[in-house]
Motif scaffolding. Structure first.
Motif, short mmCIF file in Angstrom:
data_model
loop_
_atom_site.label_atom_id
_atom_site.label_comp_id
_atom_site.label_asym_id
_atom_site.label_seq_id
_atom_site.Cartn_x
_atom_site.Cartn_y
_atom_site.Cartn_z
N ASP A 100 0.36 -2.29 -5.03
CA ASP A 100 -0.90 -2.96 -5.36
C ASP A 100 -2.09 -2.03 -5.17
O ASP A 100 -3.06 -2.09 -5.93
N ILE A 101 -2.02 -1.20 -4.14
CA ILE A 101 -3.10 -0.29 -3.80
C ILE A 101 -2.47 1.03 -3.40
O ILE A 101 -1.41 1.06 -2.74
N TRP B 239 -5.49 -5.83 -11.46
CA TRP B 239 -5.17 -6.39 -10.14
C TRP B 239 -6.46 -6.81 -9.43
O TRP B 239 -6.51 -7.86 -8.79
N LEU B 240 -7.49 -6.00 -9.54
CA LEU B 240 -8.75 -6.29 -8.88
C LEU B 240 -9.38 -7.56 -9.45
O LEU B 240 -9.92 -8.39 -8.70
N LEU C 265 0.85 -1.19 0.00
CA LEU C 265 0.00 0.00 0.00
C LEU C 265 0.88 1.23 0.00
O LEU C 265 1.76 1.37 0.86
N ALA D 164 -8.61 -8.28 -2.27
CA ALA D 164 -9.19 -6.94 -2.20
C ALA D 164 -10.24 -6.87 -1.10
O ALA D 164 -10.27 -5.93 -0.30
N SER E 84 -11.31 3.02 -8.42
CA SER E 84 -11.52 3.12 -6.97
C SER E 84 -12.34 1.93 -6.51
O SER E 84 -13.36 1.59 -7.10
N THR F 137 -6.74 1.02 -7.10
CA THR F 137 -5.92 -0.06 -7.63
C THR F 137 -6.13 -0.10 -9.14
O THR F 137 -6.73 0.83 -9.71
N LEU G 138 -9.46 4.49 -2.10
CA LEU G 138 -8.67 3.27 -2.24
C LEU G 138 -8.58 2.94 -3.72
O LEU G 138 -9.59 2.60 -4.34
N LEU H 281 1.68 2.26 -9.07
CA LEU H 281 0.58 1.33 -9.30
C LEU H 281 0.67 0.73 -10.70
O LEU H 281 0.57 -0.49 -10.88
#
Length: 372
Positions: free
Chosen positions: A102-103, A243-244, A52, A251, A123, A239, A237, A96
């Motif tokens: 990652d976030i 990735w999500l 993060l 997540a 987001s 990402t 938040l 990112l």
């Protein structure tokens, strides 16, 4: 202060931002986010690693993340979270895109400008339901509303100019034609020295600086874009869509643990001040006490539930950025995805906790006593 998505000139900064984003794309082929697509952690049972990156340096603005780490909430979700502070030389969006984070914590406006530049950022939760940005001025300036800003010298940070531009436009005025704009630094020196009639300030940071540095008998007043209807969303938040898609369970676990961190700070602010100071021992306790209290007000009470980003919230920010030239094309609702937030916070795994905080009461702080 927080870093922002535009520089002193909106159009030139947008071009520079696009160049920076596409420069970062060059790194994308050789980098990736977390490759773990397991729904329950690593195959060997080891915690899933999450990096993060904060929007700015360690301070109470980010207390909830530090609390989630310190109190073991990330560990409870089998996550090994590394928190990297931000700063003036760190571009969280670039990290990112390159896979080095990652976030990241960024204003929602950054999501919209980054997507227009071609980045697949999104987001997955809106941390601050209301914004902290204000314009401050002394009570002897005889300002009763936005129309009285005409002819005044106003200190602005580029990334927050749309809030002020929208306020001018609301009353048939133009920020460039009807005011003298001053490129303000990340402090309140120019304001306290009398160079500015109105100055930019975050309630949790620069406003405290102004209060602490005010040696006059004049009262410092604030204009609030939230009340004017010209606010844009701040800490989110963020990402990447890829990735999500690859890490939905990570997540959700991250969101759930982070929510517990912010609930802990709501209910135990002194504990979170201690946690922040443990991570930033050079920070002054009085300012972090003020900041923790003000940051809590940005989350609580929550009208829509913790971390929720509604269509209406999205639309207000998107319209302001589009109408004032920060983005050239209308934004898309693909810029936010609340499905992981919804599953995380409605899960039976979520310890019992109030996601609305309707009984929240901030600390009663007297700045004259706090700052001496």
């Amino acid at each position: 202060m927080t870093n922002c998505w535009e520089g002193p000139t909106l159009r030139s900064s947008r071009i520079k931002f696009v160049a920076l984003i596409f420069g970062a794309f060059g790194l994308l082929a050789a980098a990736c986010g977390s490759s773990d697509d397991s729904d329950s952690g690593s195959s060997d049972g080891a915690p899933d690693k999450v990096k993060l990156t904060l929007q700015w340096v360690t301070q109470a603005q980010f207390a909830g993340y530090h609390a989630a780490l310190d109190q073991g909430f990330y560990a409870d979700e089998n996550l090994d979270v590394t928190i990297q502070p931000g700063g003036p030389d760190i571009n969280p969006i670039q990290l990112l895109i390159s896979g080095d984070s990652d976030i990241v914590i960024q204003p929602f406006g950054v999501v919209l400008t980054s997507r227009e530049a071609g980045a697949d950022v999104v987001s997955m939760g809106q941390v601050f339901e209301r914004g902290a940005y204000r314009l401050v001025y002394f009570d002897d300036l005889d300002i009763g509303g936005v129309p009285d800003w005409a002819g005044k010298t106003i200190g602005l940070w580029g990334g927050f100019e749309p809030k002020v531009s929208a306020a001018f436009g609301k009353f048939g005025m133009n920020v460039d034609a009807d005011a003298n704009i001053f490129s303000q630094g990340w402090d309140m020196v120019a304001f306290l020295d009398g160079q500015l009639d109105l100055a930019s300030a975050m309630t949790y940071n620069e406003y405290a600086q102004a209060l602490a540095g005010n040696e006059s008998d004049r009262e410092i007043l604030m204009w609030d874009p939230n009340e004017e209807g010209t606010a844009t969303l701040e800490d989110s938040l963020v990402t990447t869509e890829s990735w999500l898609a690859e890490n939905p369970d990570i997540a959700e676990r991250f969101i759930r643990a982070t929510a517990r961190g912010w609930i802990h700070c709501r209910d135990n602010p002194e504990s979170c001040i201690d946690i922040v100071l443990a991570n930033g021992p050079a920070l002054p306790r009085d300012f972090q006490t003020w900041q923790m209290n003000e940051v809590n007000k940005l989350l609580w009470p929550s009208t829509n539930g913790l971390f929720n980003l509604t269509d209406g919230m999205y639309q207000e920010t998107a319209d302001i950025l589009y109408n004032y030239g920060v983005i050239e094309n209308t934004a898309s609702k693909d810029s936010f995805d609340m499905s992981h937030r919804d599953r995380a916070l409605r899960s039976e795994k979520m310890p019992e906790g109030d996601l609305y905080g309707n009984n929240f009461k901030p600390m009663d702080l007297d700045p004259r006593e706090l700052f001496g």
